[in-house]
Design a protein around this motif. Structure first.
Motif, mmCIF file in Angstrom:
data_model
loop_
_atom_site.group_PDB
_atom_site.id
_atom_site.type_symbol
_atom_site.label_atom_id
_atom_site.label_comp_id
_atom_site.label_asym_id
_atom_site.label_seq_id
_atom_site.Cartn_x
_atom_site.Cartn_y
_atom_site.Cartn_z
ATOM 1 N N UNK A 110 -9.252 13.035 32.055
ATOM 2 C CA UNK A 110 -9.117 11.667 32.566
ATOM 3 C C UNK A 110 -10.487 11.035 32.718
ATOM 4 N N UNK A 111 -10.604 9.811 32.241
ATOM 5 C CA UNK A 111 -11.880 9.116 32.339
ATOM 6 C C UNK A 111 -12.340 8.983 33.791
ATOM 7 N N UNK A 112 -11.400 8.843 34.690
ATOM 8 C CA UNK A 112 -11.743 8.667 36.102
ATOM 9 C C UNK A 112 -12.407 9.900 36.714
ATOM 10 N N UNK A 113 -12.287 11.041 36.065
ATOM 11 C CA UNK A 113 -12.927 12.260 36.569
ATOM 12 C C UNK A 113 -14.420 12.292 36.281
ATOM 13 N N UNK A 114 -14.864 11.410 35.407
ATOM 14 C CA UNK A 114 -16.260 11.412 34.971
ATOM 15 C C UNK A 114 -17.050 10.351 35.722
ATOM 16 N N UNK A 115 -18.201 10.760 36.227
ATOM 17 C CA UNK A 115 -19.021 9.843 37.015
ATOM 18 C C UNK A 115 -20.157 9.227 36.232
ATOM 19 N N UNK A 116 -20.567 9.885 35.155
ATOM 20 C CA UNK A 116 -21.744 9.424 34.420
ATOM 21 C C UNK A 116 -21.385 9.254 32.949
ATOM 22 N N UNK A 117 -21.791 8.111 32.421
ATOM 23 C CA UNK A 117 -21.442 7.734 31.062
ATOM 24 C C UNK A 117 -22.680 7.286 30.306
ATOM 25 N N UNK A 118 -22.670 7.566 28.986
ATOM 26 C CA UNK A 118 -23.702 7.030 28.120
ATOM 27 C C UNK A 118 -23.326 5.639 27.640
ATOM 28 N N UNK A 119 -24.209 5.070 26.830
ATOM 29 C CA UNK A 119 -23.997 3.717 26.314
ATOM 30 C C UNK A 119 -23.108 3.697 25.084
ATOM 31 N N UNK A 120 -22.910 4.849 24.483
ATOM 32 C CA UNK A 120 -22.041 4.913 23.319
ATOM 33 C C UNK A 120 -22.797 4.880 22.008
ATOM 34 N N UNK A 121 -22.178 5.438 20.978
ATOM 35 C CA UNK A 121 -22.725 5.402 19.632
ATOM 36 C C UNK A 121 -21.588 5.070 18.671
ATOM 37 N N UNK A 122 -21.865 4.167 17.734
ATOM 38 C CA UNK A 122 -20.826 3.670 16.830
ATOM 39 C C UNK A 122 -20.595 4.655 15.695
ATOM 40 N N UNK A 123 -19.336 4.949 15.459
ATOM 41 C CA UNK A 123 -18.920 5.736 14.296
ATOM 42 C C UNK A 123 -17.972 4.870 13.478
ATOM 43 N N UNK A 124 -18.323 4.681 12.214
ATOM 44 C CA UNK A 124 -17.490 3.881 11.314
ATOM 45 C C UNK A 124 -17.127 4.730 10.107
ATOM 46 N N UNK A 125 -15.838 4.852 9.850
ATOM 47 C CA UNK A 125 -15.346 5.639 8.723
ATOM 48 C C UNK A 125 -14.693 4.686 7.731
ATOM 49 N N UNK A 126 -15.246 4.618 6.537
ATOM 50 C CA UNK A 126 -14.719 3.721 5.515
ATOM 51 C C UNK A 126 -13.700 4.451 4.645
ATOM 52 N N UNK A 127 -12.738 3.678 4.172
ATOM 53 C CA UNK A 127 -11.669 4.278 3.349
ATOM 54 C C UNK A 127 -12.038 4.269 1.884
#
Length: 127
Positions: A110-127
């Motif tokens: 559950x996301x609510x169990x996590x207190x610390x988060x990063x800013x994220x990294x984009x993953x794009x998969x092309x078909x």
């Protein structure tokens, strides 16, 4: 307290692979269970994978089971997400998160169990 920073995202063709890394700052990395989440445009953030603070217990979302592998190296304060056989539906911003854990074998989905988060990294998969 811990700060986490993701890296390794990018553009890949369907069927390809990427490895995401999440580096944590702080001496107490081994106290935290770690998780990966993702959020696609227009969708809610969803759980991807989690690992206990010892690294011995792991859980995956059904959508990635058999294709993704989560691991951690407590000596390097880093958690990884190896993503193989990528599909266009894996396209999302991927987030690393840390949850303080009092049990060596506990992981959290559950996301609510996590207190610390990063800013994220984009993953794009092309078909």
């Amino acid at each position: 307290q811990v700060q986490v920073v993701e890296s390794g995202g990018g553009l890949v063709q369907a069927g390809g692979s990427l490895r995401l890394s999440c580096a944590a700052a702080g001496r107490t990395f081994s106290m935290y269970a770690m998780g990966w989440f993702r959020q696609a445009p227009g969708k809610e953030r969803e759980f991807v994978a989690a690992v206990s603070k010892s690294g011995g217990d792991i859980y995956y979302a059904d959508s990635v089971k058999g294709r993704f592998t989560i691991s951690r190296d407590n000596a390097k304060n880093t958690v990884y997400l190896q993503m193989n056989s990528l599909k266009p539906e894996d396209t999302a911003v991927y987030y690393c998160a840390a949850a303080i854990s009092y049990y060596s074998d506990a992981y959290y989905v559950a996301a609510n169990d996590y207190s610390y988060w990063g800013q994220g990294t984009q993953v794009t998969v092309s078909s």
